[in-house]
Motif scaffolding. Sequence first.
Motif, PDB file in Angstrom:
ATOM      1  N   LEU A  45      24.059  45.402  40.340  1.00 15.63           N
ATOM      2  CA  LEU A  45      25.107  44.697  41.072  1.00 15.63           C
ATOM      3  C   LEU A  45      26.464  45.176  40.569  1.00 15.63           C
ATOM      4  CD1 LEU A  45      25.995  42.556  43.087  1.00 15.63           C
ATOM      5  CD2 LEU A  45      25.869  40.863  41.259  1.00 15.63           C
ATOM      6  N   ASP A  46      27.223  45.780  41.457  1.00 19.55           N
ATOM      7  CA  ASP A  46      28.552  46.310  41.139  1.00 19.55           C
ATOM      8  C   ASP A  46      29.537  45.686  42.115  1.00 19.55           C
ATOM      9  OD1 ASP A  46      30.771  47.710  40.390  1.00 19.55           O
ATOM     10  OD2 ASP A  46      30.076  49.662  41.095  1.00 19.55           O
ATOM     11  N   LEU A  47      30.288  44.692  41.642  1.00 21.84           N
ATOM     12  CA  LEU A  47      31.193  43.932  42.508  1.00 21.84           C
ATOM     13  C   LEU A  47      32.630  44.343  42.254  1.00 21.84           C
ATOM     14  CD1 LEU A  47      31.801  41.671  44.536  1.00 21.84           C
ATOM     15  CD2 LEU A  47      31.734  40.054  42.623  1.00 21.84           C
ATOM     16  N   ALA A  48      33.320  44.754  43.311  1.00 22.50           N
ATOM     17  CA  ALA A  48      34.740  45.101  43.242  1.00 22.50           C
ATOM     18  C   ALA A  48      35.520  44.088  44.068  1.00 22.50           C
ATOM     19  CB  ALA A  48      34.972  46.514  43.765  1.00 22.50           C
ATOM     20  N   LEU A  49      36.569  43.506  43.488  1.00 23.29           N
ATOM     21  CA  LEU A  49      37.369  42.485  44.153  1.00 23.29           C
ATOM     22  C   LEU A  49      38.732  43.053  44.527  1.00 23.29           C
ATOM     23  CD1 LEU A  49      36.616  39.386  41.879  1.00 23.29           C
ATOM     24  CD2 LEU A  49      35.481  40.069  43.989  1.00 23.29           C
ATOM     25  N   LEU A  58      41.062  33.190  41.053  1.00 21.54           N
ATOM     26  CA  LEU A  58      39.771  32.899  41.681  1.00 21.54           C
ATOM     27  C   LEU A  58      38.704  33.932  41.332  1.00 21.54           C
ATOM     28  CD1 LEU A  58      40.845  31.847  45.288  1.00 21.54           C
ATOM     29  CD2 LEU A  58      40.126  30.369  43.416  1.00 21.54           C
ATOM     30  N   GLU A  59      39.061  34.992  40.622  1.00 20.46           N
ATOM     31  CA  GLU A  59      38.103  36.068  40.375  1.00 20.46           C
ATOM     32  C   GLU A  59      36.824  35.594  39.688  1.00 20.46           C
ATOM     33  OE1 GLU A  59      37.894  40.445  38.166  1.00 20.46           O
ATOM     34  OE2 GLU A  59      39.804  39.627  38.856  1.00 20.46           O
ATOM     35  N   PRO A  60      36.894  34.793  38.614  1.00 21.12           N
ATOM     36  CA  PRO A  60      35.628  34.340  37.988  1.00 21.12           C
ATOM     37  C   PRO A  60      34.742  33.549  38.946  1.00 21.12           C
ATOM     38  CG  PRO A  60      37.491  33.978  36.521  1.00 21.12           C
ATOM     39  CD  PRO A  60      38.070  34.349  37.843  1.00 21.12           C
ATOM     40  N   ALA A  61      35.352  32.656  39.726  1.00 20.73           N
ATOM     41  CA  ALA A  61      34.570  31.840  40.658  1.00 20.73           C
ATOM     42  C   ALA A  61      33.929  32.710  41.740  1.00 20.73           C
ATOM     43  CB  ALA A  61      35.452  30.769  41.294  1.00 20.73           C
ATOM     44  N   LEU A  62      34.657  33.696  42.227  1.00 19.79           N
ATOM     45  CA  LEU A  62      34.107  34.578  43.264  1.00 19.79           C
ATOM     46  C   LEU A  62      32.981  35.446  42.706  1.00 19.79           C
ATOM     47  CD1 LEU A  62      37.430  35.658  45.014  1.00 19.79           C
ATOM     48  CD2 LEU A  62      35.660  34.178  45.958  1.00 19.79           C
ATOM     49  N   ARG A  63      33.141  35.936  41.493  1.00 17.68           N
ATOM     50  CA  ARG A  63      32.072  36.731  40.874  1.00 17.68           C
ATOM     51  C   ARG A  63      30.808  35.897  40.688  1.00 17.68           C
ATOM     52  NH1 ARG A  63      33.181  41.705  39.121  1.00 17.68           N
ATOM     53  NH2 ARG A  63      35.371  42.358  39.023  1.00 17.68           N
ATOM     54  N   GLU A  64      30.987  34.664  40.267  1.00 12.72           N
ATOM     55  CA  GLU A  64      29.826  33.795  40.080  1.00 12.72           C
ATOM     56  C   GLU A  64      29.153  33.503  41.413  1.00 12.72           C
ATOM     57  OE1 GLU A  64      28.695  29.386  38.224  1.00 12.72           O
ATOM     58  OE2 GLU A  64      30.777  30.077  38.272  1.00 12.72           O
ATOM     59  N   LEU A  65      29.940  33.270  42.452  1.00 13.33           N
ATOM     60  CA  LEU A  65      29.391  32.980  43.771  1.00 13.33           C
ATOM     61  C   LEU A  65      28.547  34.142  44.285  1.00 13.33           C
ATOM     62  CD1 LEU A  65      29.278  31.246  46.372  1.00 13.33           C
ATOM     63  CD2 LEU A  65      31.405  32.351  47.088  1.00 13.33           C
ATOM     64  N   VAL A  66      29.064  35.356  44.179  1.00 13.74           N
ATOM     65  CA  VAL A  66      28.334  36.531  44.666  1.00 13.74           C
ATOM     66  C   VAL A  66      27.109  36.801  43.797  1.00 13.74           C
ATOM     67  CG1 VAL A  66      28.474  39.018  45.075  1.00 13.74           C
ATOM     68  CG2 VAL A  66      30.400  37.541  45.695  1.00 13.74           C
ATOM     69  N   GLY A  67      27.259  36.646  42.476  1.00 14.18           N
ATOM     70  CA  GLY A  67      26.157  36.920  41.562  1.00 14.18           C
ATOM     71  C   GLY A  67      24.984  35.975  41.713  1.00 14.18           C
ATOM     72  N   GLN A  68      25.236  34.774  42.214  1.00 16.82           N
ATOM     73  CA  GLN A  68      24.152  33.824  42.428  1.00 16.82           C
ATOM     74  C   GLN A  68      23.262  34.215  43.599  1.00 16.82           C
ATOM     75  OE1 GLN A  68      26.242  30.122  42.924  1.00 16.82           O
ATOM     76  NE2 GLN A  68      26.334  29.696  40.728  1.00 16.82           N
ATOM     77  N   LEU A  77      34.500  42.924  47.810  1.00 18.91           N
ATOM     78  CA  LEU A  77      34.987  41.657  48.365  1.00 18.91           C
ATOM     79  C   LEU A  77      36.503  41.766  48.517  1.00 18.91           C
ATOM     80  CD1 LEU A  77      33.943  38.068  47.356  1.00 18.91           C
ATOM     81  CD2 LEU A  77      36.349  38.641  47.644  1.00 18.91           C
ATOM     82  N   ARG A  78      36.964  41.591  49.735  1.00 16.63           N
ATOM     83  CA  ARG A  78      38.389  41.709  50.025  1.00 16.63           C
ATOM     84  C   ARG A  78      38.905  40.395  50.613  1.00 16.63           C
ATOM     85  NH1 ARG A  78      41.617  46.163  50.686  1.00 16.63           N
ATOM     86  NH2 ARG A  78      39.755  47.486  50.529  1.00 16.63           N
ATOM     87  N   VAL A  79      40.033  39.909  50.084  1.00 18.70           N
ATOM     88  CA  VAL A  79      40.639  38.660  50.551  1.00 18.70           C
ATOM     89  C   VAL A  79      42.020  38.965  51.109  1.00 18.70           C
ATOM     90  CG1 VAL A  79      41.458  36.361  49.902  1.00 18.70           C
ATOM     91  CG2 VAL A  79      39.373  37.280  48.863  1.00 18.70           C
ATOM     92  N   ALA A  80      42.296  38.434  52.288  1.00 16.99           N
ATOM     93  CA  ALA A  80      43.620  38.552  52.892  1.00 16.99           C
ATOM     94  C   ALA A  80      44.044  37.175  53.369  1.00 16.99           C
ATOM     95  CB  ALA A  80      43.608  39.529  54.060  1.00 16.99           C
ATOM     96  N   THR A  81      45.322  36.878  53.220  1.00 14.39           N
ATOM     97  CA  THR A  81      45.851  35.601  53.703  1.00 14.39           C
ATOM     98  C   THR A  81      46.682  35.848  54.953  1.00 14.39           C
ATOM     99  OG1 THR A  81      47.773  35.810  52.238  1.00 14.39           O
ATOM    100  CG2 THR A  81      45.872  34.587  51.400  1.00 14.39           C
ATOM    101  N   GLN A  82      46.734  34.854  55.797  1.00 16.68           N
ATOM    102  CA  GLN A  82      47.435  35.014  57.074  1.00 16.68           C
ATOM    103  C   GLN A  82      48.918  35.244  56.856  1.00 16.68           C
ATOM    104  OE1 GLN A  82      48.103  31.544  59.657  1.00 16.68           O
ATOM    105  NE2 GLN A  82      46.996  32.662  61.247  1.00 16.68           N
ATOM    106  N   ARG A  83      49.486  34.574  55.908  1.00 17.32           N
ATOM    107  CA  ARG A  83      50.921  34.742  55.692  1.00 17.32           C
ATOM    108  C   ARG A  83      51.241  36.138  55.172  1.00 17.32           C
ATOM    109  NH1 ARG A  83      51.247  30.518  50.656  1.00 17.32           N
ATOM    110  NH2 ARG A  83      50.300  31.833  49.072  1.00 17.32           N
ATOM    111  N   ASP A  84      50.261  36.735  54.424  1.00 24.90           N
ATOM    112  CA  ASP A  84      50.472  38.111  54.001  1.00 24.90           C
ATOM    113  C   ASP A  84      50.348  39.068  55.175  1.00 24.90           C
ATOM    114  OD1 ASP A  84      50.908  37.411  51.403  1.00 24.90           O
ATOM    115  OD2 ASP A  84      48.801  37.558  50.840  1.00 24.90           O
ATOM    116  N   ALA A  85      49.479  38.714  56.095  1.00 21.19           N
ATOM    117  CA  ALA A  85      49.222  39.616  57.213  1.00 21.19           C
ATOM    118  C   ALA A  85      50.350  39.603  58.231  1.00 21.19           C
ATOM    119  CB  ALA A  85      47.906  39.247  57.886  1.00 21.19           C
ATOM    120  N   ASP A  86      50.892  38.400  58.516  1.00 22.76           N
ATOM    121  CA  ASP A  86      51.912  38.335  59.576  1.00 22.76           C
ATOM    122  C   ASP A  86      53.328  38.305  59.040  1.00 22.76           C
ATOM    123  OD1 ASP A  86      52.201  35.793  58.564  1.00 22.76           O
ATOM    124  OD2 ASP A  86      51.170  34.801  60.233  1.00 22.76           O
ATOM    125  N   GLY A  87      53.495  38.248  57.705  1.00 27.82           N
ATOM    126  CA  GLY A  87      54.828  38.283  57.138  1.00 27.82           C
ATOM    127  C   GLY A  87      55.644  37.037  57.412  1.00 27.82           C
TER     128      GLY A  87
END
Length: 306
Positions: A45-49, A58-68, A77-87
């Motif tokens: 298992l090789d997880l890249a965030l 949130l990185e530890p929680a996301l790693r634990e979620l995927v590892g389970q 795993l890629r995270v984008a927020t709407q405010r980042d996307a639309d400026g």
Amino acid sequence: MAVYSMTGFGSASAAAAAPAETAPAASTAGAAATVELRSVNGRFLDLALRLPDELRGLEPALRELVGQVFKRGKIELRVATQRDADGALPQPQAEQLMRLAQLESTVQSWLPNARPFSTSEVLNWCRGGAGTERLDDAVMQAARTAVEALREARGREGARLVTILLERIARLRELAAQAVPLVPQVVQRQQQRFLERWHEALANAGAASTVKPEALQERALNEAAAYALRIDVAEELSRLSAHLDEIERLLGAGGELGKRLDFLIQELHREANTLGSKSSALELTNVSVEMKVAIEQMREQVQNIE
């Protein structure tokens, strides 16, 4: 239990919770998070965030979620927020601005030469200064949904891989069945060649009349028996059948079986190679080659199984 591939894609979005009525409208009003998961085969298992800076916590929680859920595969795993996307610019609240003014006054009382905050700095502070917890919740909610979507995608791909492997197993059984009657036929042909060559050799030496036909027949039978032992592939075919039975059993049981299947594929290769090395007839050589082709096709598919 299902068989899962290591290849798949899953995505999900979730909106940030609206602020409570007693609280001022936070900068997360209308914000949302999108989580995408891409997976390919890997030994472990090789997880890249890929996370925005404000969500690094949130990185530890996301790693634990995927590892389970996943044990093997290279996952991004890629995270984008709407405010980042639309400026979109945040809406500063009175309490935020009052707090910022107090901080600026305190700084300037100690550092009179400090420059005032710019509009951009104020907006950035308002963007990150409120509603982070609600956005974190949206990210985790979207991540849980995306993980389940990726799991389902890997399950669908795994079912297709099982179908392909079962087809190759059936093909290998057909080839093994073709090889079984070939050995006696080859031995019989070789026995006849022995007799013909000895008759020819004795005739050329002028000694044909001094050798009894029974002695020639016995000699030919002995040579044919020794030859049959050298080319006997019954043991290899028996082991190959046992390996195929075990692969079918594992595919029926499901679960994490990629590494065990990989080992069994190596054993199948070994038996096919031995079959080819013992072969002195074109028919058996062709069977061995066809087996190697089918086994290699199985190996390519097994490398994608979790």
